[in-house]
Write a protein that holds these residues in place. Structure first.
Motif, PDB file in Angstrom:
ATOM      1  N   GLN A 185       5.551  52.293 -25.886  1.00  0.00           N
ATOM      2  CA  GLN A 185       5.141  52.920 -24.620  1.00  0.00           C
ATOM      3  C   GLN A 185       4.989  54.345 -24.637  1.00  0.00           C
ATOM      4  OE1 GLN A 185       8.024  51.023 -21.930  1.00  0.00           O
ATOM      5  NE2 GLN A 185       6.508  49.273 -21.610  1.00  0.00           N
TER       6      GLN A 185
ATOM      7  N   GLU B  93       1.931  55.147 -26.610  1.00  0.00           N
ATOM      8  CA  GLU B  93       0.754  55.141 -25.661  1.00  0.00           C
ATOM      9  C   GLU B  93       0.598  56.338 -24.682  1.00  0.00           C
ATOM     10  OE1 GLU B  93       1.263  51.485 -23.385  1.00  0.00           O
ATOM     11  OE2 GLU B  93       1.314  50.280 -25.213  1.00  0.00           O
ATOM     12  N   LEU B  94       1.883  56.922 -24.177  1.00  0.00           N
ATOM     13  CA  LEU B  94       1.520  58.110 -23.387  1.00  0.00           C
ATOM     14  C   LEU B  94       1.005  59.169 -24.085  1.00  0.00           C
ATOM     15  CD1 LEU B  94       5.147  57.793 -21.815  1.00  0.00           C
ATOM     16  CD2 LEU B  94       2.986  57.620 -20.405  1.00  0.00           C
TER      17      LEU B  94
ATOM     18  N   GLN C 152       8.307  64.162 -25.508  1.00  0.00           N
ATOM     19  CA  GLN C 152       7.913  63.011 -25.711  1.00  0.00           C
ATOM     20  C   GLN C 152       8.254  62.587 -27.265  1.00  0.00           C
ATOM     21  OE1 GLN C 152       6.945  60.825 -23.454  1.00  0.00           O
ATOM     22  NE2 GLN C 152       7.345  62.681 -22.111  1.00  0.00           N
TER      23      GLN C 152
ATOM     24  N   GLN D   2       7.706  58.109 -16.465  1.00  0.00           N
ATOM     25  CA  GLN D   2       6.682  58.625 -17.099  1.00  0.00           C
ATOM     26  C   GLN D   2       5.349  57.922 -17.168  1.00  0.00           C
ATOM     27  OE1 GLN D   2       8.022  59.825 -21.230  1.00  0.00           O
ATOM     28  NE2 GLN D   2       9.509  61.314 -20.306  1.00  0.00           N
ATOM     29  N   GLN D   3       5.537  56.747 -17.295  1.00  0.00           N
ATOM     30  CA  GLN D   3       4.150  55.939 -17.284  1.00  0.00           C
ATOM     31  C   GLN D   3       3.632  55.916 -15.852  1.00  0.00           C
ATOM     32  OE1 GLN D   3       6.148  52.101 -18.523  1.00  0.00           O
ATOM     33  NE2 GLN D   3       4.677  51.943 -19.999  1.00  0.00           N
TER      34      GLN D   3
ATOM     35  N   VAL E 261       1.857  59.500 -15.323  1.00  0.00           N
ATOM     36  CA  VAL E 261       0.701  59.793 -16.349  1.00  0.00           C
ATOM     37  C   VAL E 261      -0.449  58.923 -15.609  1.00  0.00           C
ATOM     38  CG1 VAL E 261      -0.118  59.154 -18.618  1.00  0.00           C
ATOM     39  CG2 VAL E 261       2.056  60.511 -18.310  1.00  0.00           C
ATOM     40  N   GLN E 262      -0.164  57.690 -15.127  1.00  0.00           N
ATOM     41  CA  GLN E 262      -1.234  56.926 -14.664  1.00  0.00           C
ATOM     42  C   GLN E 262      -1.560  57.509 -13.394  1.00  0.00           C
ATOM     43  OE1 GLN E 262       0.270  52.960 -13.935  1.00  0.00           O
ATOM     44  NE2 GLN E 262       0.763  52.544 -15.993  1.00  0.00           N
TER      45      GLN E 262
END
Length: 193
Positions: free
Chosen positions: A13, A16-17, A124, A167-168, A171-172
């Motif tokens: 994940q 992916e970020l 990150q 964070q996800q 970021v979305q």
């Protein structure tokens, strides 16, 4: 879930970020990064600055917890307390309910530059390093203070999950802001010279 698959999932994940950062956010110009869909919305840079502020707290707290050296096997089950489940539920990306942000974590109206993107990338990379260190650590040990109330402590695994999910989520949010910016640019009248 067992420790190894749990950490591998978080590791994936975070990668992916970083991919979203590289392909969608860093290539954008300053106007796109500063765009706010409304007066009360956050821009892309504000979304990432909010995450940077949390990372400035949680990355050192996680590093300290991992340095304590409480070892566990890689096949141990990762457990969750009521606080850990509640914390995750609040920030998980699928939960679109608006959450009140603490004033010192709210970047609205801050003067921000592209340096926010660089700092986000560094956080990150630090988190990936922390996830590697966590592979042999007892993820069920309560060792990470909650940012807004340091008397409460999350288990190491809960804190890692909280940080990545948070964070996800934002970021979305930043991706949605860029979609709105792009849609606005496409519908704006063009001047013919």
């Amino acid at each position: 879930m067992k420790t190894q698959p749990f950490l591998q999932q978080l590791h994936n994940q975070v990668h992916e970020l970083l991919a979203v950062l590289s392909t969608e956010l860093e290539p954008r110009n300053g106007q796109a990064l500063q765009f706010k869909p409304s007066a009360t919305s956050w821009s892309v840079l504000e979304c990432l600055e909010h995450l940077n502020r949390y990372s400035r707290f949680y990355n050192p707290a996680l590093r300290k917890a991992l340095a304590a050296g409480h070892k566990a096997g890689t096949d141990a089950e990762v457990g969750f307390s009521w606080l850990g489940r509640k914390s995750y539920e609040t920030v998980r990306p699928e939960n679109r309910k608006l959450q009140k942000t603490l004033r010192h974590m709210n970047p609205s109206q801050s003067a921000l530059s592209r340096d926010v993107l660089k700092e986000f990338r560094q956080h990150q990379e630090t988190l990936l390093e922390l996830l590697r260190q966590a592979e042999t650590t007892d993820l069920n040990r309560k060792a990470v203070p909650v940012e807004f109330f340091c008397v409460l402590k999350l288990r190491v695994g809960e804190a890692l999950l909280f940080v990545v999910a948070h964070q996800q989520r934002h970021v979305q949010q930043a991706q949605r802001v860029l979609q709105q910016y792009t849609a606005q640019q496409e519908t704006a009248p063009r001047l013919v010279v």
